[in-house]
Motif scaffolding. Structure first.
Motif, PDB file in Angstrom:
ATOM      1  N   UNK A 164       0.811  -1.217   0.000  1.00  0.00           N
ATOM      2  CA  UNK A 164       0.000   0.000   0.000  1.00  0.00           C
ATOM      3  C   UNK A 164       0.842   1.264   0.000  1.00  0.00           C
ATOM      4  N   UNK A 165       2.087   1.154   0.476  1.00  0.00           N
ATOM      5  CA  UNK A 165       2.926   2.342   0.633  1.00  0.00           C
ATOM      6  C   UNK A 165       4.363   1.977   0.274  1.00  0.00           C
ATOM      7  N   UNK A 166       4.680   1.880  -1.027  1.00  0.00           N
ATOM      8  CA  UNK A 166       6.012   1.439  -1.454  1.00  0.00           C
ATOM      9  C   UNK A 166       7.085   2.502  -1.234  1.00  0.00           C
ATOM     10  N   UNK A 167       8.313   2.061  -1.379  1.00  0.00           N
ATOM     11  CA  UNK A 167       9.498   2.928  -1.291  1.00  0.00           C
ATOM     12  C   UNK A 167       9.414   4.042  -2.334  1.00  0.00           C
ATOM     13  N   UNK A 168       9.830   5.226  -1.927  1.00  0.00           N
ATOM     14  CA  UNK A 168       9.841   6.423  -2.770  1.00  0.00           C
ATOM     15  C   UNK A 168       8.452   6.795  -3.296  1.00  0.00           C
ATOM     16  N   UNK A 169       7.462   6.693  -2.395  1.00  0.00           N
ATOM     17  CA  UNK A 169       6.140   7.249  -2.660  1.00  0.00           C
ATOM     18  C   UNK A 169       5.732   8.081  -1.454  1.00  0.00           C
ATOM     19  N   UNK A 170       4.632   8.830  -1.608  1.00  0.00           N
ATOM     20  CA  UNK A 170       4.125   9.621  -0.491  1.00  0.00           C
ATOM     21  C   UNK A 170       2.621   9.445  -0.374  1.00  0.00           C
ATOM     22  N   UNK A 171       2.120   9.766   0.804  1.00  0.00           N
ATOM     23  CA  UNK A 171       0.682   9.680   1.090  1.00  0.00           C
ATOM     24  C   UNK A 171       0.226  10.981   1.728  1.00  0.00           C
ATOM     25  N   UNK A 179      -3.261  13.139  14.039  1.00  0.00           N
ATOM     26  CA  UNK A 179      -2.714  14.346  13.426  1.00  0.00           C
ATOM     27  C   UNK A 179      -2.510  14.104  11.926  1.00  0.00           C
ATOM     28  N   UNK A 180      -3.118  14.916  11.056  1.00  0.00           N
ATOM     29  CA  UNK A 180      -2.900  14.751   9.615  1.00  0.00           C
ATOM     30  C   UNK A 180      -1.440  15.034   9.259  1.00  0.00           C
ATOM     31  N   UNK A 181      -0.852  14.165   8.431  1.00  0.00           N
ATOM     32  CA  UNK A 181       0.538  14.342   8.017  1.00  0.00           C
ATOM     33  C   UNK A 181       0.658  14.135   6.511  1.00  0.00           C
ATOM     34  N   UNK A 182       1.646  14.781   5.941  1.00  0.00           N
ATOM     35  CA  UNK A 182       2.124  14.471   4.598  1.00  0.00           C
ATOM     36  C   UNK A 182       3.274  13.508   4.827  1.00  0.00           C
ATOM     37  N   UNK A 183       3.145  12.292   4.329  1.00  0.00           N
ATOM     38  CA  UNK A 183       4.031  11.208   4.748  1.00  0.00           C
ATOM     39  C   UNK A 183       4.777  10.643   3.550  1.00  0.00           C
ATOM     40  N   UNK A 184       6.096  10.618   3.630  1.00  0.00           N
ATOM     41  CA  UNK A 184       6.906  10.033   2.569  1.00  0.00           C
ATOM     42  C   UNK A 184       7.589   8.773   3.076  1.00  0.00           C
ATOM     43  N   UNK A 185       7.870   7.874   2.137  1.00  0.00           N
ATOM     44  CA  UNK A 185       8.597   6.661   2.522  1.00  0.00           C
ATOM     45  C   UNK A 185       9.990   6.711   1.906  1.00  0.00           C
ATOM     46  N   UNK A 186      10.897   7.300   2.646  1.00  0.00           N
ATOM     47  CA  UNK A 186      12.296   7.378   2.250  1.00  0.00           C
ATOM     48  C   UNK A 186      13.095   7.771   3.476  1.00  0.00           C
ATOM     49  N   UNK A 187      14.390   8.008   3.316  1.00  0.00           N
ATOM     50  CA  UNK A 187      15.210   8.373   4.467  1.00  0.00           C
ATOM     51  C   UNK A 187      16.671   8.455   4.123  1.00  0.00           C
ATOM     52  N   UNK A 188      17.487   8.533   5.164  1.00  0.00           N
ATOM     53  CA  UNK A 188      18.904   8.864   5.030  1.00  0.00           C
ATOM     54  C   UNK A 188      19.758   7.902   5.837  1.00  0.00           C
ATOM     55  N   UNK A 189      19.209   6.709   6.072  1.00  0.00           N
ATOM     56  CA  UNK A 189      19.884   5.767   6.969  1.00  0.00           C
ATOM     57  C   UNK A 189      20.101   4.392   6.347  1.00  0.00           C
ATOM     58  N   UNK A 190      19.478   4.095   5.207  1.00  0.00           N
ATOM     59  CA  UNK A 190      19.476   2.776   4.560  1.00  0.00           C
ATOM     60  C   UNK A 190      18.618   1.765   5.311  1.00  0.00           C
ATOM     61  N   UNK A 191      17.801   2.260   6.242  1.00  0.00           N
ATOM     62  CA  UNK A 191      16.823   1.417   6.925  1.00  0.00           C
ATOM     63  C   UNK A 191      15.421   1.742   6.404  1.00  0.00           C
ATOM     64  N   UNK A 192      14.468   0.880   6.706  1.00  0.00           N
ATOM     65  CA  UNK A 192      13.067   1.223   6.488  1.00  0.00           C
ATOM     66  C   UNK A 192      12.788   2.539   7.205  1.00  0.00           C
ATOM     67  N   UNK A 193      12.059   3.441   6.550  1.00  0.00           N
ATOM     68  CA  UNK A 193      11.833   4.710   7.219  1.00  0.00           C
ATOM     69  C   UNK A 193      10.804   5.592   6.542  1.00  0.00           C
ATOM     70  N   UNK A 194      10.392   6.595   7.294  1.00  0.00           N
ATOM     71  CA  UNK A 194       9.331   7.505   6.859  1.00  0.00           C
ATOM     72  C   UNK A 194       9.667   8.925   7.284  1.00  0.00           C
ATOM     73  N   UNK A 195       9.124   9.885   6.537  1.00  0.00           N
ATOM     74  CA  UNK A 195       9.148  11.289   6.932  1.00  0.00           C
ATOM     75  C   UNK A 195       7.725  11.728   7.194  1.00  0.00           C
ATOM     76  N   UNK A 196       7.557  12.536   8.225  1.00  0.00           N
ATOM     77  CA  UNK A 196       6.247  13.041   8.614  1.00  0.00           C
ATOM     78  C   UNK A 196       6.280  14.562   8.562  1.00  0.00           C
ATOM     79  N   UNK A 197       5.631  15.134   7.562  1.00  0.00           N
ATOM     80  CA  UNK A 197       5.517  16.586   7.453  1.00  0.00           C
ATOM     81  C   UNK A 197       4.177  16.975   8.062  1.00  0.00           C
TER      82      UNK A 197
END
Length: 369
Positions: A164-171, A179-197
């Motif tokens: 439902x939420x693959x790598x290098x996509x956003x929701x 809390x509503x967020x703009x959510x990306x699936x990427x990062x800077x660690x080489x681990x599974x990760x997300x950004x929450x705007x």
């Protein structure tokens, strides 16, 4: 004068070790760097990434406009997809490494780390294209680690599965702890990760909920010293270290993102020139000693200076061995090539190693393992 992010009051209560990162205050260490490192590699780590510059570009033809500036052919991206690449000046030299998020053909969200990004888009935008800087209005947290999905899934009804939420996509349809967020699936660690705007007015509500709910599950807030370990092990670049306005995308490991077949774009002529003229390439070297002091050290092969270490750390993944990102001639970027680094006036032996040393195929981040 460094700027305080929205999350600064919460972080200030946790640490007194600070650094300037892209003009903002960022914690260097929150608890203990190695503990923070292990949290990210084994569970999950939360960091304030508000300092990344965020720009909305909207209006008829916004995607085509952005595609005429960045090196990547982002016209190939579908709605909800993210493209990573380079932003170059008119001479083909690096301004920033960046992500482009396609909300529609007329609505693009851009993220980099340089104040010049906004001004460049603003100055080049044709009539009908609006360029809006949203960095401070949209604070930005990053949750990274193998348990990051499991932790976030416990706070939302949205499906965060890999399908439902693959790598290098956003929701844009996700709420985390209400809390509503703009959510990306990427990062800077080489681990599974997300950004929450998150909108500024809800930022501390989100922060408090994440710490309250996820700390008991093993999540730790981390600082930039730990992030340096992840980025050097994972081969991630940063402006002012691996590149500056004198460096081409090919030299800092972004040559793959240059799409010369998409037609004209900013800096194309200079980039074509540099494709063959630029001999240095980014790689990794392991040294017998030196640690952080090896950062900036010149590299020699058979007594001839051939390159330099951009930044070095004592790598936990390599049991404390000195690991550095380095600019190396392409012909010498072969694992096993013997090098010597001159660290504080002393010659330290080492060798070129596989680049990056950690998760070269990004299998953990993509959840392919």
């Amino acid at each position: 004068m460094s700027i305080e992010t929205t999350f600064y009051p919460r972080l200030q209560a946790m640490t007194d070790q600070w650094m300037d990162l892209f003009g903002y205050w960022a914690p260097a260490v929150v608890s203990d760097t190695l503990e923070e490192y292990r949290a990210c590699r084994e569970a999950a780590a939360l960091m304030d990434f508000t300092m990344l510059r965020k720009v909305d570009i909207t209006g008829p033809g916004a995607l085509a406009f952005v595609n005429g500036i960045v090196t990547r052919d982002v016209s190939k991206l579908g709605v909800g997809q993210i493209g990573y690449g380079a932003l170059c000046d008119e001479n083909g030299k690096m301004i920033d490494d960046c992500t482009v998020m396609v909300r529609s053909a007329d609505d693009i969200r851009f993220c980099g780390a340089n104040d010049r990004d906004y001004h460049l888009f603003h100055e080049l935008a044709p009539e009908g294209i609006a360029v809006t800087e949203i960095t401070d209005a949209t604070p930005h947290l990053c949750l990274q680690g193998p348990l990051s999905r499991e932790m976030l899934q416990s706070l939302t009804a949205s499906d965060l599965s890999n399908a439902a939420f693959p790598y290098y996509t956003f929701r844009e349809d996700v709420e985390i702890a209400g809390v509503p967020v703009f959510m990306t699936r990427l990062g800077y660690t080489a681990e599974l990760g997300y950004e929450l705007w998150v909108d500024r007015e809800h930022a501390l509500e989100l922060w408090d909920a994440l710490l309250r709910e996820l700390t008991p599950l093993g999540m730790k807030v981390i600082g930039m010293d730990a992030l340096d370990l992840f980025r050097i092990e994972g081969g991630f670049i940063i402006g002012g270290v691996e590149y500056d306005p004198m460096v081409s995308p090919y030299e800092c490991a972004l040559g793959w993102s240059v799409d010369l077949e998409k037609g004209d774009f900013q800096g194309r002529e200079g980039i074509v020139r540099d494709r063959d003229a630029t001999t240095l390439r980014l790689g990794s070297v392991m040294l017998d000693s030196g640690g952080a002091a090896a950062s900036g050290a010149p590299l020699f092969v058979d007594g001839v200076e051939v390159g330099l270490v951009t930044q070095a750390v004592e790598s936990p993944f390599l049991d404390g061995q000195t690991l550095g990102l380095a600019k190396i001639p392409l012909a010498l970027k072969v694992p096993g090539t013997k090098v010597v680094a001159r660290v504080d006036g002393e010659d330290v032996p080492g060798e070129v190693v596989e680049h990056p040393v950690y998760e070269k195929q990004r299998r953990k981040a993509k959840e392919l393992a």
